[in-house]
Scaffold this active site. Structure first.
Site, PDB file in Angstrom:
ATOM      1  N   ASP A  58       0.504  -1.368   0.124  1.00 57.99           N
ATOM      2  CA  ASP A  58       0.122   0.037  -0.194  1.00 57.99           C
ATOM      3  C   ASP A  58       1.255   0.973   0.336  1.00 57.99           C
ATOM      4  O   ASP A  58       2.095   1.754   0.168  1.00 57.99           O
ATOM      5  CB  ASP A  58      -0.845  -0.015   1.290  1.00 57.99           C
ATOM      6  CG  ASP A  58      -1.756   1.248   0.673  1.00 57.99           C
ATOM      7  OD1 ASP A  58      -2.266   1.360  -0.143  1.00 57.99           O
ATOM      8  OD2 ASP A  58      -2.861   1.218   2.691  1.00 57.99           O
TER       9      ASP A  58
ATOM     10  N   ASN B 287     -10.914  -2.536  -6.443  1.00 54.36           N
ATOM     11  CA  ASN B 287     -10.175  -2.165  -7.249  1.00 54.36           C
ATOM     12  C   ASN B 287     -10.985  -2.087  -8.673  1.00 54.36           C
ATOM     13  O   ASN B 287     -10.680  -1.014  -8.961  1.00 54.36           O
ATOM     14  CB  ASN B 287      -8.777  -2.509  -7.481  1.00 54.36           C
ATOM     15  CG  ASN B 287      -7.728  -2.550  -6.335  1.00 54.36           C
ATOM     16  OD1 ASN B 287      -6.583  -3.414  -6.296  1.00 54.36           O
ATOM     17  ND2 ASN B 287      -8.213  -1.630  -4.991  1.00 54.36           N
TER      18      ASN B 287
END
Length: 344
Positions: free
Chosen positions: A25, A73
């Site tokens: 991330d 996503n």
């Protein structure tokens, strides 16, 4: 370089996690902070992955699992999703051809996730990368793409239900034949009703006849409403048994584990997430267990290197040693108390 080798060599002298997972991330935040394109942030994230893999495999880690692309996503802008998919094609090829990394440590690529959500051209690149490294047998790189843990668990349960919905194979054909003979004889006896005033067959005669036919137990004899006429027939015209199925009471966590994408692999011992966000984001919820060490780093993923990650491994090693010493102390203390009780 020499200092790095010395540090990793020292680390290898102690326990090493066999399965390490990463939530990579911070690529977009890194790009925004440094005023570069988002895609360039993802490219720098790939370079960070190569550095981390080097440390892991050199230290003795056998399985590395990375969260490359979540099913969630797909909710991002079409431009970013398309760009990520295109980059995945390129990076998977680069990773597979990175002979001085994966081949050096004997690591093969496995892609875990919902294949049907991936475009054919990207899927082709995925399969090519897997095929190019399948000869490596010493270590594993799991790439979760596209993936969520809830989807994996749902798929595992669905596959288990399908497996348990299939009838068990017949184990004994001769038993079926004796059952048919017994059923036919029972029908003949039931239809041979004596007329009024006629003598009933003697008990001895019936007993002699029954002794000549094997005693069997089946769904038909237990439930008289199922006669040989009601049983289905096979290709030869013979009556078949009603099918039996696996007992759902035998489903255990191990059965479900065998249907996970990571079946046969050790559980996650260390899970690391970068960027300071402290959540798992639906990643490897099943594979984590009571002893999984979860570490949240403030470092953005593209910035992760040996000097950031090495302290994480050292701390894991220290905690594992402390845990082993504590268990040994409890065991020794228990043994001591047991010996005192025996002396009394």
């Amino acid at each position: 370089m020499q200092l790095r080798e010395l540090l990793i060599g020292a680390l290898r002298q102690g326990p090493i996690p066999q399965h390490v997972a990463f939530v990579m991330d911070g690529n977009r935040r890194f790009a925004k902070t440094h005023g570069i394109e988002t895609l360039e942030g993802h490219n720098l994230g790939f370079e960070a992955l190569a550095r981390v893999l080097e440390v892991c495999y050199k230290s003795g880690v056998k399985v590395v699992t990375i969260y490359a692309f979540s099913i969630e996503n797909f909710k991002r802008s079409k431009y970013e999703v398309d760009a990520l998919m295109e980059m995945a094609k390129v990076k998977l090829s680069q990773l597979a051809q990175h002979g001085d990394l994966l081949d050096r440590y004997g690591a093969c690529i496995r892609v875990l996730g919902q294949r049907e959500l991936v475009k054919p051209d990207v899927l082709k690149a995925v399969d090519r990368a897997v095929a190019m490294t399948e000869h490596n047998k010493d270590a594993i790189l799991n790439i979760c793409f596209p993936y969520t843990s809830h989807d994996e668990i749902t798929t595992a349960i669905r596959d288990t239900v399908i497996e348990y919905s299939k009838p068990l194979p017949s184990q004994n054909r001769s038993f079926s034949e004796s059952h048919i003979a017994h059923t036919i004889r029972s029908r003949r006896l039931s239809t041979a009703t004596p007329k009024a005033g006629s003598r009933s067959p003697s008990l001895g005669a019936i007993s002699d006849t029954e002794d000549s036919i094997p005693s069997t137990s089946s769904s038909t004899t237990l439930h008289p409403e199922f006669s040989s006429d009601s049983l289905p027939l096979d290709a030869n015209g013979d009556a078949k048994y009603r099918e039996t199925y696996p007992d759902p009471e035998t489903i255990t966590s191990k059965i479900l584990n065998d249907h996970m994408y990571t079946a046969g692999l050790p559980p996650v011992e260390l899970l690391v997430r970068t960027s300071g966000v402290e959540r798992l984001s639906d990643f490897l919820l099943w594979q984590c267990h009571q002893n999984t060490e979860i570490v949240f780093l403030e470092t953005l993923w593209p910035e992760l290197d040996l000097w950031t990650f090495l302290p994480v491994l050292v701390e894991w090693q220290w905690k594992r040693r402390k845990g082993i010493e504590r268990q040994m102390g409890i065991r020794n203390d228990t043994d001591g108390r047991s010996s005192k009780i025996k002396d009394r």
